[in-house]
Design an enzyme around this catalytic site. Structure first.
Site, short mmCIF file in Angstrom:
data_model
loop_
_atom_site.label_atom_id
_atom_site.label_comp_id
_atom_site.label_asym_id
_atom_site.label_seq_id
_atom_site.Cartn_x
_atom_site.Cartn_y
_atom_site.Cartn_z
CE LYS A 154 -2.11 -1.01 3.93
NZ LYS A 154 -1.46 -2.29 4.31
NE ARG B 241 -3.93 -1.57 10.38
CZ ARG B 241 -2.82 -0.96 10.00
NH1 ARG B 241 -2.85 0.12 9.28
NH2 ARG B 241 -1.65 -1.43 10.35
NE ARG C 4 7.86 -3.50 6.14
CZ ARG C 4 6.56 -3.20 6.30
NH1 ARG C 4 5.86 -2.76 5.27
NH2 ARG C 4 5.97 -3.40 7.44
NE ARG D 186 6.93 -1.20 10.11
CZ ARG D 186 5.72 -1.05 9.57
NH1 ARG D 186 5.59 -0.50 8.37
NH2 ARG D 186 4.64 -1.48 10.20
NE ARG E 267 2.48 -5.44 11.51
CZ ARG E 267 3.59 -5.35 10.78
NH1 ARG E 267 4.65 -6.06 11.10
NH2 ARG E 267 3.63 -4.55 9.74
P1 AMP Z 1 1.38 0.07 9.42
O1 AMP Z 1 2.59 0.90 9.18
O2 AMP Z 1 0.17 0.58 8.67
O3 AMP Z 1 1.64 -1.39 9.20
O4 AMP Z 1 1.01 0.25 10.96
C1 AMP Z 1 1.89 -0.16 11.99
C2 AMP Z 1 1.16 -0.23 13.31
O5 AMP Z 1 0.65 1.08 13.64
C3 AMP Z 1 -0.07 -1.13 13.34
O6 AMP Z 1 0.27 -2.48 13.60
C4 AMP Z 1 -0.88 -0.50 14.47
O7 AMP Z 1 -0.36 -0.83 15.74
C5 AMP Z 1 -0.63 0.99 14.26
N1 AMP Z 1 -1.63 1.56 13.32
C6 AMP Z 1 -1.41 2.05 12.09
N2 AMP Z 1 -2.55 2.50 11.53
C7 AMP Z 1 -3.53 2.27 12.46
C8 AMP Z 1 -4.94 2.49 12.48
N3 AMP Z 1 -5.59 3.02 11.45
N4 AMP Z 1 -5.61 2.11 13.60
C9 AMP Z 1 -4.98 1.59 14.66
N5 AMP Z 1 -3.67 1.34 14.70
C10 AMP Z 1 -2.94 1.68 13.60
#
Ligand code: AMP
Length: 221
Positions: A16, A88, A127, A160, A171
């Site tokens: 994404k 989410r 990654r 990360r 996740r």
């Molecule tokens: P991402 O970079 O989108 O994979 O997000 C990494 C982490 O950030 C996720 O596993 C959540 O803990 C938190 N996070 C990101 N976006 C959201 C969201 N829209 N709602 C809740 N937690 C989020």
């Protein structure tokens, strides 16, 4: 109504962010990534960052009210945007609907990047990210030119903290339980388009342009 307002939906590692960056570069549509905003807060050691880290390290979702107010702040003055990693869950999607209606705006399209769990795991374990300029690499499909160094700024790449076996498993579980129901939510609104996200980044980008071609055409007129 002018401008493109997009949501990119899909499991972690679906591409994404990579695709949103490309679309931002080519068409100037601003990418808003809740994950990036939260990681920035963690790095800066703000109160938000300290709270968010507790959830992120476990692969859990950060509470909805925190996330929705972050998104409000970011999009309130934007005509066009790509929401990457938000909403989410259904409650965030409803929050977004309410927010957009107060701004007199509507979502144009929701793009779902369909990627299998096996591919997600393979991608996330390979990654690496640049902590400086935030560029993302994959050691197998898109490695840096010099071992473990960013092509653009030379900074040593890092993994990360949530890209480890255990957190990835959680996740994915959270994704299937809480995020996947959004497919039906947006299907009902008739704005959902699906893309095969298992292809390489170029293939996915071509598929993305194909499903967005009418919207992009209207935007350029
Ligand atoms: P991402 O970079 O989108 O994979 O997000 C990494 C982490 O950030 C996720 O596993 C959540 O803990 C938190 N996070 C990101 N976006 C959201 C969201 N829209 N709602 C809740 N937690 C989020």
């Amino acid at each position: 109504m002018e401008g493109l307002r997009l949501v990119f939906l899909g499991p972690p590692g679906a591409g994404k962010g990579t695709q949103a960056d490309k679309l931002q570069e080519s068409f100037g549509i601003v990418r808003v990534s809740t994950g990036d905003i939260l990681r920035e807060a963690v790095t800066q050691g703000t109160t938000l960052g300290e709270v968010a880290r507790l959830y992120m390290d476990r692969g859990e979702l950060v509470p909805d009210d925190i996330i929705i107010s972050l998104v409000r702040e970011r999009i309130v003055n934007l005509t066009e945007f790509i929401l990457d990693g938000f909403p989410r869950n259904v409650s965030q999607a409803e929050g977004l609907d309410r927010l957009l209606s107060t701004l007199n705006k509507e979502l144009t399209r929701v793009i779902y990047f369909n990627v299998t769990d096996d591919e997600v795991k393979r991608r996330l374990l390979a990654r690496r990210v640049c902590p400086q300029c935030k560029r993302v690499y994959n050691l197998i499909t898109d490695p840096p030119k010099v071992d473990e160094k960013c092509d653009f700024c030379g900074t040593t790449l890092v993994t990360r903290t949530d890209d480890n076996d255990e957190t990835i498993g959680n996740r994915l579980k959270v994704y299937h339980e809480q995020t996947q129901p959004l497919l039906e939510y947006y299907e009902k609104k008739r704005i959902l388009k699906r893309i095969d996200g298992d292809m390489d980044p170029k293939g996915v980008y071509n598929a993305l342009l194909e499903v967005l071609k009418d919207d992009l055409y209207k935007k350029e007129r």
